[in-house]
Scaffold this motif. Structure first.
Motif, PDB file in Angstrom:
ATOM      1  N   GLY A   1       0.729  -1.175  -0.176  1.00  0.00           N
ATOM      2  CA  GLY A   1      -0.055  -0.017  -0.052  1.00  0.00           C
ATOM      3  C   GLY A   1       0.926   1.171  -0.038  1.00  0.00           C
ATOM      4  O   GLY A   1       2.010   1.211   0.593  1.00  0.00           O
ATOM      5  N   VAL A   2       0.435   2.192  -0.478  1.00  0.00           N
ATOM      6  CA  VAL A   2       1.133   3.637  -0.554  1.00  0.00           C
ATOM      7  C   VAL A   2       0.260   4.679  -0.022  1.00  0.00           C
ATOM      8  O   VAL A   2      -0.852   4.639  -0.277  1.00  0.00           O
ATOM      9  CB  VAL A   2       1.584   3.703  -2.171  1.00  0.00           C
ATOM     10  N   ARG A   3       0.803   5.774   0.352  1.00  0.00           N
ATOM     11  CA  ARG A   3       0.124   6.766   0.638  1.00  0.00           C
ATOM     12  C   ARG A   3      -0.116   7.877  -0.538  1.00  0.00           C
ATOM     13  O   ARG A   3       1.046   8.089  -1.204  1.00  0.00           O
ATOM     14  CB  ARG A   3       0.689   7.759   1.735  1.00  0.00           C
ATOM     15  N   VAL A   4      -1.085   8.475  -0.807  1.00  0.00           N
ATOM     16  CA  VAL A   4      -1.208   9.255  -1.989  1.00  0.00           C
ATOM     17  C   VAL A   4      -2.192  10.714  -1.725  1.00  0.00           C
ATOM     18  O   VAL A   4      -3.009  10.562  -0.620  1.00  0.00           O
ATOM     19  CB  VAL A   4      -1.852   8.435  -3.082  1.00  0.00           C
ATOM     20  N   SER A   5      -1.906  11.435  -2.191  1.00  0.00           N
ATOM     21  CA  SER A   5      -2.891  12.582  -2.159  1.00  0.00           C
ATOM     22  C   SER A   5      -3.853  12.714  -3.715  1.00  0.00           C
ATOM     23  O   SER A   5      -3.256  12.431  -4.616  1.00  0.00           O
ATOM     24  CB  SER A   5      -2.239  13.929  -2.045  1.00  0.00           C
ATOM     25  N   GLU A   6      -5.084  12.990  -3.413  1.00  0.00           N
ATOM     26  CA  GLU A   6      -5.912  13.083  -4.560  1.00  0.00           C
ATOM     27  C   GLU A   6      -6.649  14.330  -4.619  1.00  0.00           C
ATOM     28  O   GLU A   6      -7.263  14.749  -3.545  1.00  0.00           O
ATOM     29  CB  GLU A   6      -6.686  11.769  -4.626  1.00  0.00           C
ATOM     30  N   ALA A   7      -7.055  14.924  -5.794  1.00  0.00           N
ATOM     31  CA  ALA A   7      -7.561  15.896  -5.808  1.00  0.00           C
ATOM     32  C   ALA A   7      -8.529  16.042  -7.139  1.00  0.00           C
ATOM     33  O   ALA A   7      -8.293  15.476  -7.899  1.00  0.00           O
ATOM     34  CB  ALA A   7      -6.733  17.429  -5.832  1.00  0.00           C
ATOM     35  N   ARG A   8      -9.795  16.500  -7.101  1.00  0.00           N
ATOM     36  CA  ARG A   8     -10.547  17.013  -8.097  1.00  0.00           C
ATOM     37  C   ARG A   8     -11.054  18.410  -8.210  1.00  0.00           C
ATOM     38  O   ARG A   8     -11.407  18.886  -7.204  1.00  0.00           O
ATOM     39  CB  ARG A   8     -12.038  15.902  -8.105  1.00  0.00           C
ATOM     40  N   THR A   9     -10.883  19.065  -9.189  1.00  0.00           N
ATOM     41  CA  THR A   9     -11.310  20.284  -9.211  1.00  0.00           C
ATOM     42  C   THR A   9     -12.460  20.518 -10.627  1.00  0.00           C
ATOM     43  O   THR A   9     -12.285  20.058 -11.525  1.00  0.00           O
ATOM     44  CB  THR A   9     -10.330  21.328  -9.426  1.00  0.00           C
ATOM     45  N   VAL A  10     -13.081  21.566 -10.556  1.00  0.00           N
ATOM     46  CA  VAL A  10     -14.037  21.913 -11.667  1.00  0.00           C
ATOM     47  C   VAL A  10     -14.102  23.444 -11.945  1.00  0.00           C
ATOM     48  O   VAL A  10     -13.582  24.196 -11.161  1.00  0.00           O
ATOM     49  CB  VAL A  10     -15.522  21.404 -11.351  1.00  0.00           C
ATOM     50  N   ARG A  11     -14.310  23.718 -13.255  1.00  0.00           N
ATOM     51  CA  ARG A  11     -14.565  25.256 -13.709  1.00  0.00           C
ATOM     52  C   ARG A  11     -15.639  25.113 -14.483  1.00  0.00           C
ATOM     53  O   ARG A  11     -15.761  24.183 -15.379  1.00  0.00           O
ATOM     54  CB  ARG A  11     -13.269  25.625 -14.658  1.00  0.00           C
ATOM     55  N   PRO A  12     -16.629  26.011 -14.517  1.00  0.00           N
ATOM     56  CA  PRO A  12     -17.576  26.160 -15.553  1.00  0.00           C
ATOM     57  C   PRO A  12     -16.908  26.529 -16.878  1.00  0.00           C
ATOM     58  O   PRO A  12     -16.096  27.512 -17.183  1.00  0.00           O
ATOM     59  CB  PRO A  12     -18.275  27.384 -15.130  1.00  0.00           C
ATOM     60  N   ASP A  13     -17.159  25.750 -18.003  1.00  0.00           N
ATOM     61  CA  ASP A  13     -16.564  25.728 -19.290  1.00  0.00           C
ATOM     62  C   ASP A  13     -17.352  25.672 -20.304  1.00  0.00           C
ATOM     63  O   ASP A  13     -18.015  24.791 -20.577  1.00  0.00           O
ATOM     64  CB  ASP A  13     -15.533  24.653 -18.988  1.00  0.00           C
TER      65      ASP A  13
END
Length: 360
Positions: free
Chosen positions: A257-269
């Motif tokens: 197992g590994v440690r990770v950082s995850e992100a989701r971002t949005v823009r009105p497009d």
């Protein structure tokens, strides 16, 4: 104009190496143990592993110690070591729902499904230099406890089976799936040039130098043409299983197992949909505890998609963010360049001469 080489030749080079080794191994303080580096400088270890593309905390600690704290050099050392290792197996795809979060926030939601976990963070504390000495720190350190939750039932942390938040109401999210990009593009075995699939860009950003990545994201995000606000849907940090195919049964088996950082971002497009009726979504995932990198990665994933017409931003993402490559270019500038310099001097003298015969 005269040029002279360094006196001593190979003997001088060997002496310079001995001086560097003395600076690294000498000194009045005690030798840094690997457990001290991994335990007390965890963010630096995570950053080196992410930029090297190799999850190996002890080896990353050795690289940091050998480079005397130069993280770019440490990433180069670890990546060079990685290139000598045999490829034993290929990891199986792991869904995001398999991530066991120790930190999970969703800024757009007041009460997101599964709740929020602040986890270990300094986001809400002032940036003040801590002058506490070692003895005081040992006696005043709080006992270990479970992370505090916010916006969730007080009895539990988020269920690891709860899917990621990053889904606006149905019909508001642009579809970024690409059937021509079924698997990860291996940028270590194939050249990555503009026009590569999205997985290649994500891989390049996951291994990118953190400072360069965040700088490029901020520089591009602040331009007038990208004035639409960028909103992080979800930021998670936790443990992701590493699964490989069993050589006899063919079934996926979790081996680490590994440690990770995850992100989701949005823009009105308005680009994918001329009426501007969709959110465009960006994604970022990197090794270790590096939330800034994950957020900048997701933001750049969005911005590259918006800049498809020119490919200029994609080219910068693929060629200008690699830490060891940047460090290597800087290192080569310190090598002898007297031939190049002499040719430039001769050309400038020829341009300044009243007539070409006087420059000879």
């Amino acid at each position: 104009m005269g040029y002279s080489g360094v006196r001593g030749g190979q003997e001088a080079i060997a002496a310079a190496e001995r001086l560097a080794r003395r600076d690294r191994l000498g000194g009045a303080s005690r030798w840094l143990e690997l457990e001290q580096i991994t335990g007390r400088l965890g963010l630096a270890v995570d950053r080196v592993m992410g930029e090297a593309g190799l999850w190996a905390p002890e080896l990353a600690a050795r690289a940091i110690r050998q480079s005397r704290g130069d993280l770019l050099e440490a990433a180069q050392l670890l990546r060079a070591h990685r290139s000598t290792l045999p490829r034993l197996a290929y990891g199986s795809p792991v869904p995001a729902v398999a991530l066991r979060p120790v930190r999970r926030i969703a800024p757009p939601y007041r009460n997101p499904p599964g709740g929020q976990v602040l986890g270990a963070t300094d986001d809400y504390t002032p940036r003040i230099l801590d002058l506490t000495d070692e003895d005081t720190a040992r006696t005043t350190a709080p006992p270990p406890r479970r992370p505090a939750t916010a916006g969730a039932p007080a009895t539990t942390a988020p269920d690891p089976g709860v899917p990621p938040v990053g889904l606006p109401p149905a019909g508001l999210l642009a579809d970024r799936r690409d059937p021509t990009d079924p698997g990860p593009f291996d940028i270590t075995r194939a050249p990555s040039r503009p026009g590569v699939p999205r997985s290649a860009r994500l891989t390049a950003m996951a291994r990118a130098e953190t400072g360069s990545l965040t700088h490029l994201w901020y520089l591009v995000a602040q331009t007038p043409r990208n004035a639409q606000p960028e909103i992080p849907l979800e930021l998670r940090r936790g443990h992701l299983p590493l699964r490989v195919e069993h050589p006899f049964t063919g079934s996926p088996v979790t081996v680490a197992g590994v440690r990770v950082s995850e992100a989701r971002t949005v823009r009105p497009d308005a680009r994918p949909h001329p009426d501007g009726s969709r959110f465009d979504i960006g994604y970022g995932l990197c090794l270790g505890d590096n939330e800034a990198k994950a957020l900048a990665m997701a933001g750049l994933d969005l911005l590259v998609h918006r800049d498809k017409a020119t490919n200029r931003l994609e080219q910068r993402v693929l060629t200008a963010l690699d830490g060891p490559e940047l460090a290597g270019y800087l290192e080569h500038l310190k090598l002898p360049h007297y031939v190049d310099f002499r040719s430039i001097v001769d050309r400038l003298r020829a341009l300044q001469a009243p007539n070409p015969e006087e420059s000879l």
